[in-house]
Design an enzyme around this catalytic site. Sequence first.
Site, PDB file in Angstrom:
ATOM      1  CG  ASP A  91      75.601 115.128  37.923  1.00 34.64           C
ATOM      2  OD1 ASP A  91      76.566 115.868  38.323  1.00 34.64           O
ATOM      3  OD2 ASP A  91      75.610 114.822  36.625  1.00 34.64           O
ATOM      4  CD  GLU A 148      79.724 106.963  36.343  1.00 36.92           C
ATOM      5  OE1 GLU A 148      79.548 105.777  35.498  1.00 36.92           O
ATOM      6  OE2 GLU A 148      79.269 107.917  36.469  1.00 36.92           O
TER       7      GLU A 148
HETATM    8  C1  GLC Z   1      78.566 112.488  35.881  1.00 38.89           C
HETATM    9  C2  GLC Z   1      79.132 113.083  37.305  1.00 38.89           C
HETATM   10  C3  GLC Z   1      79.735 114.341  37.043  1.00 38.89           C
HETATM   11  C4  GLC Z   1      80.843 114.156  36.094  1.00 38.89           C
HETATM   12  C5  GLC Z   1      80.327 113.536  34.600  1.00 38.89           C
HETATM   13  C6  GLC Z   1      81.592 112.938  33.531  1.00 38.89           C
HETATM   14  O1  GLC Z   1      77.706 113.368  35.381  1.00 38.89           O
HETATM   15  O2  GLC Z   1      77.818 113.397  38.084  1.00 38.89           O
HETATM   16  O3  GLC Z   1      80.452 114.503  38.229  1.00 38.89           O
HETATM   17  O4  GLC Z   1      81.587 115.115  35.824  1.00 38.89           O
HETATM   18  O5  GLC Z   1      79.726 112.225  34.831  1.00 38.89           O
HETATM   19  O6  GLC Z   1      82.098 111.982  34.364  1.00 38.89           O
END
Ligand code: GLC
Length: 439
Positions: free
Chosen positions: A178, A404
């Site tokens: 993102d 994460e």
């Molecule tokens: C964040 C990450 C994305 C992922 C989401 C849910 O937005 O950037 O890649 O899919 O979290 O884990």
Amino acid sequence: MSARLTGDETALWQAAARVLDANWTGTATVPSPGLYPHQWSWDSAFVALGLARHRPERARRELLSLFRGQWGDGLLPHVVFNSAVARHGYFPGPELWCSDRQRAGPRGVVTSGLTHPPLHALAALRLHECAPDTEPSRDFLARLYPKLVAQHRYLAEVRDYEGTGLVSICHPWESGLDNSPAWDRPLAALQLPPTAYAPHRVSRTLPTGEDYDRYVWLVTLLRETGYSHDYLREEHPFAVEDPLVNATYLASTHALAELAAIVGGDAVPHRERAERVHHAMLDRLWDRDTGCFRARDLREDRLLPVVTVASFAPLLDPELPAATVRNLVDMLLSARFAGAAGYPVPTCDIQAPAFDRGGFWRGPTWINTNWLLWHGALGHGLTVIADLLYGSTLRLVRQSGFREYFDPFDGTGRGSHDYSWSAALVLDLLGARRAPRAA
Ligand code: GLC
């Protein structure tokens, strides 16, 4: 290589399996218990890869549950909202997307209106390979295959704006990475209206402020045109061909050809498509000067400057020429990436001004990008690179848990805890050593 896990690996396996069991809602897996309470698209593909080794029946349900959200035009949304979660419990929630008011929107479930890296055909194939020749797996593939074909048809027909063979993303969130510095330039070029769209209180671990205004404004533009295909192609200000998105598209297109052979479909169109994507990636995204792949901004018709972990994703292309593979390996092992990081692979070039060891997708190491490069390296017989990625990934979770993302220099865990794809992909890595068939 021993087919059995060591005691330590068994403990790791059990811990990872516990995370996935705890994050299972009954129909799908949430990415993390607090921060992400819905179903995310590429997360589910990664989760299915891990569940394939642990609970294959659940892996099949995971993917089928995600495809409930598929739009009439084939778009597979990046978020499928869980109706049991309070409507305003997560921003941006259903009210931003209004999928239920779109002609092509799915019925009975609300979703986002963006898509995500299309890893699902690859995940479905590996899932089948973990339990081949069983009736549940064949039935599952028969159900999923037409949906995967529709997903890929949408990408080929709607997202290949210039008929190049590559698909474009219309929002940074579609890349999965993102907040990557790769998007700084196209985001900075947006002419934002003088209004703030985002609520003032968003989670502190996520990008905030002006970034969020830009993200939300891009969504608003799409929504106000009814997610029009013509608008996307001709006017939408964010249009980028990304190497990671296209490399996953290519890998999944190859997987679709194999799935076609299993379900009695026609593999030829998928093989032809894969051939086009392969050539287009080399023609349009390979930068001879720096010897790596970079994203192309279609609105400016030029390559974007920052080299990120996405630049290595074309290793997923089984036909990548040997000289190109060598260039990528040189860059990967250099002091710009693995060569200067104790816990590779950082998500951004360490020597780039935008590199930030703690910033969301702006430097930290993530397990899913490591997994993609590990899988690509194995495909090219790069066992030393594959072992490096395997070792680095397991060291991260042993030291810091299923976080994460991680500091690339000292391995400190960041972001949410008990993150599903971190656990799932560890199961796949360990499982691949135990039963290499689907490695
Ligand atoms: C964040 C990450 C994305 C992922 C989401 C849910 O937005 O950037 O890649 O899919 O979290 O884990």
